[in-house]
Design a protein around this motif. Structure first.
Motif, PDB file in Angstrom:
ATOM      1  N   LEU A  21     -16.130  10.636  17.851  1.00 24.47           N
ATOM      2  CA  LEU A  21     -14.991   9.756  18.109  1.00 24.47           C
ATOM      3  C   LEU A  21     -15.310   8.313  17.719  1.00 24.47           C
ATOM      4  O   LEU A  21     -14.470   7.615  17.147  1.00 24.47           O
ATOM      5  CB  LEU A  21     -14.576   9.839  19.572  1.00 24.47           C
ATOM      6  N   SER A  22     -16.523   7.854  17.993  1.00 27.78           N
ATOM      7  CA  SER A  22     -16.890   6.487  17.601  1.00 27.78           C
ATOM      8  C   SER A  22     -16.916   6.352  16.082  1.00 27.78           C
ATOM      9  O   SER A  22     -16.541   5.305  15.547  1.00 27.78           O
ATOM     10  CB  SER A  22     -18.233   6.085  18.202  1.00 27.78           C
ATOM     11  N   ALA A  23     -17.311   7.397  15.377  1.00 27.08           N
ATOM     12  CA  ALA A  23     -17.316   7.365  13.908  1.00 27.08           C
ATOM     13  C   ALA A  23     -15.889   7.328  13.366  1.00 27.08           C
ATOM     14  O   ALA A  23     -15.571   6.532  12.478  1.00 27.08           O
ATOM     15  CB  ALA A  23     -18.073   8.572  13.352  1.00 27.08           C
ATOM     16  N   LEU A  24     -15.030   8.182  13.909  1.00 29.40           N
ATOM     17  CA  LEU A  24     -13.637   8.210  13.441  1.00 29.40           C
ATOM     18  C   LEU A  24     -12.881   6.942  13.821  1.00 29.40           C
ATOM     19  O   LEU A  24     -11.971   6.510  13.113  1.00 29.40           O
ATOM     20  CB  LEU A  24     -12.923   9.438  14.004  1.00 29.40           C
ATOM     21  N   SER A  25     -13.283   6.322  14.927  1.00 30.85           N
ATOM     22  CA  SER A  25     -12.640   5.085  15.387  1.00 30.85           C
ATOM     23  C   SER A  25     -13.256   3.834  14.759  1.00 30.85           C
ATOM     24  O   SER A  25     -12.799   2.729  15.016  1.00 30.85           O
ATOM     25  CB  SER A  25     -12.739   4.979  16.913  1.00 30.85           C
ATOM     26  N   LYS A  26     -14.306   4.034  13.964  1.00 30.75           N
ATOM     27  CA  LYS A  26     -15.000   2.932  13.284  1.00 30.75           C
ATOM     28  C   LYS A  26     -15.595   1.920  14.258  1.00 30.75           C
ATOM     29  O   LYS A  26     -15.491   0.716  14.058  1.00 30.75           O
ATOM     30  CB  LYS A  26     -14.081   2.259  12.260  1.00 30.75           C
ATOM     31  N   PHE A  27     -16.243   2.439  15.306  1.00 31.05           N
ATOM     32  CA  PHE A  27     -16.956   1.601  16.262  1.00 31.05           C
ATOM     33  C   PHE A  27     -18.437   1.588  15.871  1.00 31.05           C
ATOM     34  O   PHE A  27     -19.070   2.637  15.824  1.00 31.05           O
ATOM     35  CB  PHE A  27     -16.816   2.123  17.696  1.00 31.05           C
ATOM     36  N   PRO A  60     -18.105  12.481   9.478  1.00 29.35           N
ATOM     37  CA  PRO A  60     -17.774  11.415   8.526  1.00 29.35           C
ATOM     38  C   PRO A  60     -17.970  10.028   9.152  1.00 29.35           C
ATOM     39  O   PRO A  60     -17.786   9.854  10.354  1.00 29.35           O
ATOM     40  CB  PRO A  60     -16.302  11.660   8.192  1.00 29.35           C
ATOM     41  N   ASN A  61     -18.360   9.057   8.326  1.00 25.94           N
ATOM     42  CA  ASN A  61     -18.551   7.666   8.735  1.00 25.94           C
ATOM     43  C   ASN A  61     -19.640   7.518   9.796  1.00 25.94           C
ATOM     44  O   ASN A  61     -19.517   6.746  10.733  1.00 25.94           O
ATOM     45  CB  ASN A  61     -17.239   7.039   9.226  1.00 25.94           C
ATOM     46  N   LEU A  62     -20.730   8.261   9.635  1.00 28.68           N
ATOM     47  CA  LEU A  62     -21.865   8.165  10.554  1.00 28.68           C
ATOM     48  C   LEU A  62     -23.141   8.099   9.721  1.00 28.68           C
ATOM     49  O   LEU A  62     -23.399   8.975   8.901  1.00 28.68           O
ATOM     50  CB  LEU A  62     -21.919   9.379  11.485  1.00 28.68           C
TER      51      LEU A  62
END
Length: 172
Positions: A21-27, A60-62
């Motif tokens: 969730l942090s990756a998808l939320s871009k945190f 994704p995005n991690l």
């Protein structure tokens, strides 16, 4: 100020949803997971599932870092602090790891680099074999490369890849 979370790597399964969730939320959270070991450790066999790292890399995005020495660890932290919209996972070994000759924060910051190249006096600059490794296993690959050359004449290059995602994001 940056948020971070730290626990044993074997507990990643319990927080995988939050990491995703942090990756998808871009945190840009920094996750520090310790006691990374898929082999025999100082205290006997590990209980870390072998698929843990790959399940992280599928998110994704991690950025998933698995440093092999202190320079790579510094690069992992620097990357985590510089990436405000991409969470960073740093998987720390539970074992003592040797410093890699020729490693640097700059090289590790590219995601992968040649840790040990073939000797200049070998057939050519092109190796017979390339070993790509991460984390505490890089030291074993360095030892294997030395043995392969000495005992079998196989010129072996060792590539340390502390962060696959950073490496793959570079232009070719």
């Amino acid at each position: 100020m940056r948020p971070y979370c730290a626990t044993f790597l074997t507990f990643f399964g319990y927080c995988a949803g939050a990491v995703r969730l942090s990756a998808l939320s871009k945190f840009g959270i920094i996750y520090v997971f310790t006691h990374d070991s898929i082999g025999l450790g100082e205290d006997g066999p590990t209980h870390q599932p072998v698929e843990t790292l790959e399940s992280m890399r599928c998110i994704p995005n991690l950025n998933v870092w698995r440093p092999a020495d202190s320079n790579e660890m510094s690069a992992a932290y620097a990357s985590g602090l510089q990436n405000y919209t991409t969470p960073t996972v740093i998987c720390c070994s539970r074992s003592t790891v040797p410093g890699l000759f020729g490693s640097s924060i700059e090289k590790a910051g590219r995601g992968a680099y040649i840790a040990v190249d073939t000797p200049d006096d070998e057939k050519s600059s092109s190796p017979d074999l390339i070993l790509v490794s991460t984390g505490s296993e890089v030291g074993f690959c360095v030892q294997a490369a030395e043995t392969l050359l000495k005992d079998h004449g196989i010129a072996t290059r060792v590539v340390s890849m502390p962060c696959q995602e950073i490496f793959l994001a570079q232009p070719s």
